[in-house]
Design an enzyme around this catalytic site. Structure first.
Site, short mmCIF file in Angstrom:
data_model
loop_
_atom_site.label_atom_id
_atom_site.label_comp_id
_atom_site.label_asym_id
_atom_site.label_seq_id
_atom_site.Cartn_x
_atom_site.Cartn_y
_atom_site.Cartn_z
N CYS A 83 0.87 -1.22 0.07
CA CYS A 83 0.26 0.19 0.07
C CYS A 83 0.89 1.29 0.08
CB CYS A 83 -1.03 -0.15 1.22
SG CYS A 83 -1.97 -1.38 1.41
N ILE A 209 -12.49 0.03 -0.80
CA ILE A 209 -12.02 -0.27 -2.29
C ILE A 209 -12.45 0.62 -3.22
CG2 ILE A 209 -12.00 -2.22 -3.65
CD1 ILE A 209 -12.49 -4.29 -1.57
N LYS A 328 -9.30 7.10 4.63
CA LYS A 328 -10.47 6.53 5.15
C LYS A 328 -11.69 7.08 4.44
CE LYS A 328 -14.02 5.44 7.47
NZ LYS A 328 -14.40 5.55 5.93
N HIS A 332 -8.70 4.90 -1.19
CA HIS A 332 -7.44 4.41 -1.03
C HIS A 332 -6.93 3.39 -2.06
CE1 HIS A 332 -3.64 2.63 0.67
NE2 HIS A 332 -4.28 1.67 1.25
#
Length: 383
Positions: A83, A209, A328, A332
Site C-alpha cells: 500500500c 476499495i 478513510k 485508498h
C-alpha cells in the site's frame, strides 16, 4: 544532490470506475500533470502500483503505461511496496532528479480494483502481510490491524468513542473534496453501530476499495521555474521498514518504520515535527492513522486518540491533518495513495486544493505505508 520540485499535478476522482481500464485511468492523471507543468516532456516515468500482477496478470507496467501516454522510449519502471507503493515511487522519482540522471521525471500511481469481487481483492491485498506466517493461517488484513487497535485501547485506556472521532472527521473533510470516494457525513453513533469487520474495527473504521490515479511532474531547480510559477520543493525524503509479520515486532505499538522514515526526512529537510503545518498520513484503518501520528512525532505515544477526540489536528490547528479526507474517506487506491498525498500537499501550498483549504502552510508532510506499518515513506514539502 540537486533540489527537486513538484511542478505539475494531476488526479482522478477516486471511485468505482467500471468504464475505465487501468491504462486510461493512469493516462487521465498523467496527462493532467503534464499539462499543469506547461506541457513538460518527461525523460523518465516511475509508477507506483501494488496489484497489477495479482489482479491483472500484468507486469512490465512502466513500459506499458509509458507507451500508452506517448512516452515510448523513456526509461520507465514500476515500484511496489504494497500500500506504500505510491510514496516509494515519489522517493524514486525524487532520487532520479536529485542525483542528476534526469531533469524532468513523471511519477504516477494507479490502482484498479473494482473489476473484481471483494474476496478476490481482499486476498490480493493480504499479500502485504507475511504469506508464510500470517496469510496461510487465514489472518486477514483487517484482522491484523484489529489486533493492534485492541492492544492500543487496552494499553492506553482509549475508549471506543475516542477512536471513532477519527473517521467522523475524515468524512467531514471528504464531503467537501470533489476527488473523494465517500462524500457523505457520519456520526460517532454511525461508526460504533456499523457492521464489525474484525473486532473492534467496524466498516466505518476502514478505507474503501476503489480505483484511482494521481501523477506528479518533478523537475530540477534550473528547470522548475520554466514549468511552474509556484513550484513546491521536496525538501526531504525518508524510508523505513519493520518486520512484515506483526508477531515478531519489537513493539506493535511503536511503528518503527514510520519513526525511522520520519527521522531521516526531518533531518534531510532541516525541520522538526513542530515545524509541520499540514500533513497527509496513512489511515487505511483508524488505528493506522493514530499510530502514524505518534510515529511521526506529531503526538506523544498513546495520546493520539485522546487528542483527536479533543479536536487536535483539525482545520485551524497545527498541524492540520488529512484535510483531503484521508485514505478513510478520500479513498485508498493502494498503489496511488502516496502520490495523491504529495499532490494534495502541493495543491494546498499553491492555494489550489479544491476541498478544505489549509491555513497557508509553508512546510508539509506526506506519509504512506505498506502492510501493517511495515514499509513507510515520509516526504517533506516546502513552499
Amino acid at each position: 544532490m540537486r533540489k527537486v520540485f513538484v511542478v505539475g499535478v494531476g488526479m482522478t476522482r477516486i471511485g468505482r470506475h467500471f468504464d475505465k481500464d487501468l491504462k486510461s485511468l493512469f493516462a487521465e492523471a498523467a496527462l493532467r500533470a503534464i499539462d499543469d507543468a506547461r506541457g513538460a516532456s518527461p525523460q523518465a516515468l516511475v509508477v507506483g502500483n501494488m496489484l497489477s500482477s495479482s489482479l491483472y496478470q500484468q507486469d512490465n507496467l512502466g513500459a506499458l503505461l509509458a507507451d500508452y501516454i506517448g512516452l515510448r522510449g523513456v526509461g520507465a519502471l514500476k515500484v511496489e511496496a504494497a500500500c506504500g507503493s505510491g510514496g516509494f515511487a515519489v522517493a524514486m522519482g525524487y532520487t532520479l532528479v536529485a542525483a542528476g540522471l534526469y531533469d524532468v521525471v513523471l511519477v504516477g500511481g494507479v490502482e484498479k480494483m473494482s473489476d473484481y469481487p471483494t474476496p478476490t481483492v481482499s486476498a490480493a491485498l493480504a499479500q502485504a502481510a507475511d504469506a508464510e506466517y500470517e496469510v496461510v493461517y487465514g489472518a486477514s488484513f483487517p484482522a491484523l490491524n484489529a489486533l493492534a487497535m485492541r492492544l492500543y485501547m487496552e494499553s492506553y485506556g482509549a475508549s471506543r468513542e475516542e477512536m471513532a472521532a477519527w473517521p467522523v472527521r475524515m468524512h467531514e473533510y471528504a464531503y467537501q473534496n470533489p476527488y473523494a470516494q465517500l462524500r457523505f457525513r457520519i456520526t460517532l453513533d454511525d461508526v460504533l453501530k456499523a457492521p464489525v469487520v474484525a473486532d473492534p474495527i467496524t466498516l466505518l473504521d476502514s478505507a474503501p476499495i476503489g480505483d484511482g490515479a494521481a501523477a506528479l511532474v518533478l523537475a530540477s531547480e534550473d528547470v522548475a521555474r520554466k514549468l511552474s510559477d509556484a513550484p513546491v520543493e521536496i525538501a526531504g525524503v525518508g524510508l523505513g521498514s519493520d518486520s512484515v509479520d506483526v508477531s515478531t515486532r519489537f513493539d506493535i505499538l511503536d511503528p518503527l518504520s514510520v519513526r525511522k522514515a520520519a527521522e531521516q526526512a526531518y533531518r534531510r529537510a532541516g525541520v522538526e515535527p513542530k515545524d509541520i503545518e499540514i500533513a497527509e498520513v496513512h489511515d487505511a484503518f483508524t488505528i493506522t492513522g493514530l499510530l502514524s501520528l505518534e510515529g511521526l512525532g506529531l503526538a506523544p505515544r498513546g495520546e493520539a486518540a485522546k487528542l483527536v477526540a479533543e479536536g487536535a489536528f483539525a482545520k485551524g490547528d497545527r498541524p492540520e491533518v488529512n484535510l483531503s479526507g484521508g485514505l478513510k474517506a478520500r479513498g485508498h487506491p493502494v498503489g496511488a495513495t502516496g502520490v495523491y498525498q504529495v499532490a494534495e500537499i502541493a495543491l494546498q501550498m499553491r492555494g489550489e486544493f479544491p476541498g478544505v483549504k489549509a491555513s497557508s502552510p509553508e512546510v508539509g508532510l506526506a506519509q504512506t505505508t505498506g502492510g501493517v506499518l511495515a514499509s513507510t515513506s515520509v516526504i517533506i514539502l516546502r513552499r
